[in-house]
Design an enzyme around this catalytic site. Structure first.
Site, PDB file in Angstrom:
ATOM      1  N   GLY A  81      55.272  43.928 -49.416  1.00 20.10           N
ATOM      2  CA  GLY A  81      54.924  45.122 -47.980  1.00 20.10           C
ATOM      3  C   GLY A  81      53.444  44.788 -47.652  1.00 20.10           C
ATOM      4  N   SER A  82      52.453  43.948 -47.751  1.00 19.26           N
ATOM      5  CA  SER A  82      51.515  43.916 -48.025  1.00 19.26           C
ATOM      6  C   SER A  82      51.154  43.230 -47.079  1.00 19.26           C
ATOM      7  CB  SER A  82      51.122  43.422 -49.239  1.00 19.26           C
ATOM      8  OG  SER A  82      51.298  41.453 -49.685  1.00 19.26           O
ATOM      9  N   SER A 120      53.903  37.072 -46.105  1.00 15.39           N
ATOM     10  CA  SER A 120      54.964  36.240 -45.319  1.00 15.39           C
ATOM     11  C   SER A 120      54.767  36.247 -43.638  1.00 15.39           C
ATOM     12  CB  SER A 120      56.269  36.627 -45.184  1.00 15.39           C
ATOM     13  OG  SER A 120      56.438  36.827 -46.828  1.00 15.39           O
ATOM     14  N   LEU A 143      51.352  42.964 -53.131  1.00 13.60           N
ATOM     15  CA  LEU A 143      52.367  43.495 -53.412  1.00 13.60           C
ATOM     16  C   LEU A 143      53.741  43.401 -51.517  1.00 13.60           C
ATOM     17  CD1 LEU A 143      50.742  46.560 -54.139  1.00 13.60           C
ATOM     18  CD2 LEU A 143      52.831  45.661 -55.346  1.00 13.60           C
ATOM     19  N   SER A 171      53.876  37.297 -57.092  1.00 19.37           N
ATOM     20  CA  SER A 171      53.836  36.346 -57.720  1.00 19.37           C
ATOM     21  C   SER A 171      52.519  37.087 -58.608  1.00 19.37           C
ATOM     22  CB  SER A 171      52.999  35.762 -57.599  1.00 19.37           C
ATOM     23  OG  SER A 171      52.666  35.144 -56.256  1.00 19.37           O
TER      24      SER A 171
END
Length: 206
Positions: A40-41, A44, A38, A111
């Site tokens: 904010g998980s 990145s 999700l 994704s």
């Protein structure tokens, strides 16, 4: 090689230098590490930290970040289901080129659909595609909301936002699951690095 676009006049041109030769020159195998989860998980952030760690170990590595790609190669795509599929397809094809070039490529994209991730995996040889599921609860992601996107989605400013009005399908068989609700960035990177080394991704080639 058959051209899947249907143009019989487009013929594959083989390169004198193959993937194995490039891997031998770099001293390590090349793979695609695909981060999904999700918004904010922490995808990145973890992928960037992993990139730095591998770079310090003299691994040829590059990060494809979903947001950054939408400033360039994918800038003409919306967040509709069809465009999300195309977003994944393009990113996977770019990743395949990097793997062929002998580089360890990291991709961090929401994704959200299992079918699209499986299609991405299908482009690579067995063992070349490592799926990392950055598992974080929707509640925690909304609490973090580093870009203010959940707030905009809840107010209706952003449509088709994953987790709010568009579903996220959890990976069925990811190679790695990172519980980013509870793990730190460093702990997450160590888990992934340990997995990669254990599965001989970075063994010196003879």
């Amino acid at each position: 090689m058959k051209n899947e676009g249907g143009n019989e006049h487009v013929v594959w041109h083989d390169s004198i230098i193959n993937k194995e030769a490039r891997q031998k020159q770099f001293g390590h195998k090349s793979i695609m590490v695909w981060f999904t989860g999700l918004s904010g998980s922490g995808k990145s952030t973890i992928a960037n930290a992993l990139q730095y760690e591998l770079f310090k170990q003299n691994i040829s590595v590059y990060l494809l970040d979903g947001d950054n790609l939408r400033h360039g190669i994918n800038k003409n795509l919306s967040f509709s289901e069809a465009d999300r599929k195309e977003n994944i397809r393009r990113t996977a094809e770019v990743g395949k080129l990097f793997v062929d070039a002998g580089v360890v490529i990291l991709a961090a994209l929401i994704s959200p659909f299992e079918e699209d991730r499986l299609n991405a995996r299908s482009l690579f040889q067995p063992g070349e595609f490592i799926e990392v599921y950055v598992n974080c609860s929707l509640q925690e992601c909304e609490k973090r909301d580093p870009k203010g996107l959940y707030k905009k989605a809840r107010s209706g400013v952003i449509k088709q936002f994953t987790g709010i009005d568009q579903p996220y399908e959890e990976p069925r068989n990811p190679e790695i699951i990172i519980d980013s609700d509870n793990l730190t960035i460093n702990e997450s990177v160590k888990i992934i690095t340990k997995y990669l080394k254990k599965h001989l991704c970075f063994n010196q080639l003879e």
